[in-house]
Write an enzyme that holds these catalytic residues in place. Sequence first.
Site, PDB file in Angstrom:
ATOM      1  N   GLY A 114       4.725  -0.489  -9.938  1.00 44.68           N
ATOM      2  CA  GLY A 114       3.401  -0.513  -9.304  1.00 44.68           C
ATOM      3  C   GLY A 114       2.496   0.572  -9.861  1.00 44.68           C
ATOM      4  N   ALA A 115       2.426   0.633 -11.213  1.00 36.61           N
ATOM      5  CA  ALA A 115       1.739   1.773 -11.840  1.00 36.61           C
ATOM      6  C   ALA A 115       0.311   1.462 -12.294  1.00 36.61           C
ATOM      7  CB  ALA A 115       2.562   2.276 -13.017  1.00 36.61           C
ATOM      8  N   SER A 116      -0.237   0.327 -11.877  1.00 37.16           N
ATOM      9  CA  SER A 116      -1.585  -0.013 -12.354  1.00 37.16           C
ATOM     10  C   SER A 116      -2.679   0.691 -11.567  1.00 37.16           C
ATOM     11  CB  SER A 116      -1.786  -1.531 -12.326  1.00 37.16           C
ATOM     12  OG  SER A 116      -1.716  -2.000 -10.992  1.00 37.16           O
ATOM     13  N   ARG A 117      -2.347   1.228 -10.391  1.00 38.15           N
ATOM     14  CA  ARG A 117      -3.371   1.950  -9.625  1.00 38.15           C
ATOM     15  C   ARG A 117      -2.726   2.979  -8.684  1.00 38.15           C
ATOM     16  NH1 ARG A 117      -4.034  -3.145  -5.933  1.00 38.15           N
ATOM     17  NH2 ARG A 117      -2.973  -2.396  -4.069  1.00 38.15           N
ATOM     18  N   SER A 127       7.585   7.983   2.667  1.00 39.15           N
ATOM     19  CA  SER A 127       6.332   8.308   3.350  1.00 39.15           C
ATOM     20  C   SER A 127       6.650   9.196   4.549  1.00 39.15           C
ATOM     21  CB  SER A 127       5.677   7.016   3.854  1.00 39.15           C
ATOM     22  OG  SER A 127       4.633   7.313   4.758  1.00 39.15           O
ATOM     23  N   TYR A 177       6.605  -0.900   8.122  1.00 38.49           N
ATOM     24  CA  TYR A 177       6.451   0.061   7.026  1.00 38.49           C
ATOM     25  C   TYR A 177       7.342   1.291   7.263  1.00 38.49           C
ATOM     26  CZ  TYR A 177       3.794   3.064   3.747  1.00 38.49           C
ATOM     27  OH  TYR A 177       3.403   3.901   2.730  1.00 38.49           O
ATOM     28  N   LYS A 194      10.352   2.583   4.916  1.00 36.29           N
ATOM     29  CA  LYS A 194      10.299   3.911   4.310  1.00 36.29           C
ATOM     30  C   LYS A 194      11.444   4.800   4.797  1.00 36.29           C
ATOM     31  CE  LYS A 194       6.712   3.358   1.629  1.00 36.29           C
ATOM     32  NZ  LYS A 194       6.913   3.359   0.163  1.00 36.29           N
TER      33      LYS A 194
HETATM   34  P1  NAD Z   1      -1.723   1.068  -3.741  1.00 38.56           P
HETATM   35  O1  NAD Z   1      -1.851  -0.117  -2.877  1.00 38.56           O
HETATM   36  O2  NAD Z   1      -2.949   1.675  -4.335  1.00 38.56           O
HETATM   37  O3  NAD Z   1      -0.697   0.814  -4.907  1.00 38.56           O
HETATM   38  C1  NAD Z   1       0.505   0.108  -4.724  1.00 38.56           C
HETATM   39  C2  NAD Z   1       0.922  -0.450  -6.056  1.00 38.56           C
HETATM   40  O4  NAD Z   1       2.116  -1.202  -5.880  1.00 38.56           O
HETATM   41  C3  NAD Z   1      -0.143  -1.399  -6.622  1.00 38.56           C
HETATM   42  O5  NAD Z   1      -0.297  -1.163  -7.995  1.00 38.56           O
HETATM   43  C4  NAD Z   1       0.486  -2.765  -6.380  1.00 38.56           C
HETATM   44  O6  NAD Z   1       0.090  -3.753  -7.305  1.00 38.56           O
HETATM   45  C5  NAD Z   1       1.956  -2.437  -6.549  1.00 38.56           C
HETATM   46  N1  NAD Z   1       2.816  -3.477  -5.979  1.00 38.56           N
HETATM   47  C6  NAD Z   1       2.767  -3.986  -4.721  1.00 38.56           C
HETATM   48  N2  NAD Z   1       3.694  -4.958  -4.591  1.00 38.56           N
HETATM   49  C7  NAD Z   1       4.330  -5.048  -5.792  1.00 38.56           C
HETATM   50  C8  NAD Z   1       5.369  -5.863  -6.290  1.00 38.56           C
HETATM   51  N3  NAD Z   1       5.950  -6.784  -5.526  1.00 38.56           N
HETATM   52  N4  NAD Z   1       5.765  -5.703  -7.580  1.00 38.56           N
HETATM   53  C9  NAD Z   1       5.193  -4.767  -8.380  1.00 38.56           C
HETATM   54  N5  NAD Z   1       4.200  -3.966  -7.963  1.00 38.56           N
HETATM   55  C10 NAD Z   1       3.774  -4.106  -6.687  1.00 38.56           C
HETATM   56  O7  NAD Z   1      -0.961   2.153  -2.854  1.00 38.56           O
HETATM   57  P2  NAD Z   1      -0.595   3.678  -3.094  1.00 38.56           P
HETATM   58  O8  NAD Z   1      -1.227   4.429  -1.999  1.00 38.56           O
HETATM   59  O9  NAD Z   1      -0.814   4.078  -4.498  1.00 38.56           O
HETATM   60  O10 NAD Z   1       0.967   3.615  -2.783  1.00 38.56           O
HETATM   61  C11 NAD Z   1       1.995   3.880  -3.710  1.00 38.56           C
HETATM   62  C12 NAD Z   1       3.282   4.176  -2.963  1.00 38.56           C
HETATM   63  O11 NAD Z   1       3.091   5.355  -2.173  1.00 38.56           O
HETATM   64  C13 NAD Z   1       3.684   3.081  -1.981  1.00 38.56           C
HETATM   65  O12 NAD Z   1       5.080   2.953  -1.968  1.00 38.56           O
HETATM   66  C14 NAD Z   1       3.178   3.608  -0.648  1.00 38.56           C
HETATM   67  O13 NAD Z   1       3.875   3.062   0.415  1.00 38.56           O
HETATM   68  C15 NAD Z   1       3.435   5.078  -0.827  1.00 38.56           C
HETATM   69  N6  NAD Z   1       2.657   5.938   0.061  1.00 38.56           N
HETATM   70  C16 NAD Z   1       1.304   5.986   0.016  1.00 38.56           C
HETATM   71  C17 NAD Z   1       0.612   6.832   0.885  1.00 38.56           C
HETATM   72  C18 NAD Z   1      -0.877   6.961   0.893  1.00 38.56           C
HETATM   73  O14 NAD Z   1      -1.407   7.680   1.751  1.00 38.56           O
HETATM   74  N7  NAD Z   1      -1.600   6.330  -0.007  1.00 38.56           N
HETATM   75  C19 NAD Z   1       1.329   7.610   1.809  1.00 38.56           C
HETATM   76  C20 NAD Z   1       2.710   7.529   1.824  1.00 38.56           C
HETATM   77  C21 NAD Z   1       3.367   6.697   0.946  1.00 38.56           C
END
Ligand code: NAD
Length: 246
Positions: A11-14, A141, A154, A158
């Site tokens: 999930g590294a595109s964003r 998380s 979620y 987690k």
């Molecule tokens: P985001 O939604 O910006 O990015 C998530 C990425 O995962 C996206 O690139 C998406 O395309 C990819 N993805 C989703 N389903 C997928 C699949 N089936 N196969 C391949 N790729 C997939 O979210 P983020 O905030 O960057 O989250 C990244 C990680 O950090 C997640 O695991 C999220 O739960 C965790 N997280 C985020 C926060 C926060 O505050 N943003 C807090 C705690 C944990």
Amino acid sequence: MLVERVALVTGASRGIGRAIAIALARQNAKVIINYKGNKEAAIEVQELIRQSGAEAQLVQADVSSSEQVQEMMEKILKEYGRLDILVNNAGINRDTLLMRMKEEDWAQVMQTNLTSAFYCLKAAVRPMMKQRSGKIINISSVVGLHGNVGQANYAAAKAGIIGLTKSAAKELAPRGIMVNAVAPGFIITDMTKQLPSEIQDKIISGIPLGYLGKPEDVANLVVFLAGPGADYITGQVISVDGGMSI
Ligand code: NAD
């Protein structure tokens, strides 16, 4: 420096995954950018990394599919012959109160946030065991540690990541493979931007540092855990949350 280390970030595109991929590349790792659907965004990350002089490849796969994860790993091993760092970052949320939560909301979140990490870990462990080295970093998380209203699915996924991390750390330590989890607090990404500003303000009031985190804050810790400076650290859950969980 992570010279010659091959690193896969799911999930590294964003968001956080993108920041992790860029940060690992800055340490000269060869980065594999996994993406599910947004090829354009993934190419942008690849270009950014290549412009900085580091190496990056793209690999499309839905990590919630066991077959696609296996195919992804076959491609990586064909190209590089090894895998040194796995970052299980891909994740989704389907937030709603328990009474309204559909079985589908539960199943999708468990499959994408927890089962996917098991698939990737299982596939990565094979080459890492042969190498007798490897670093696996799972993105959990603070919600997995403390729970949250409207996020039972979620939070369960987690928290599951934490159990998976600790068990894998015990099982794989004799093979020189370290497994740790990072528990971000509230980080500004697409996942959190959608929250109404009054909820964001409420969250900020519970963060001792008084502001939301950036994806780079999480990426810095991942780079440390992936590097030789963290060779004696395994099975840990480290929060990056501005003190939110104190
Ligand atoms: P985001 O939604 O910006 O990015 C998530 C990425 O995962 C996206 O690139 C998406 O395309 C990819 N993805 C989703 N389903 C997928 C699949 N089936 N196969 C391949 N790729 C997939 O979210 P983020 O905030 O960057 O989250 C990244 C990680 O950090 C997640 O695991 C999220 O739960 C965790 N997280 C985020 C926060 C926060 O505050 N943003 C807090 C705690 C944990």
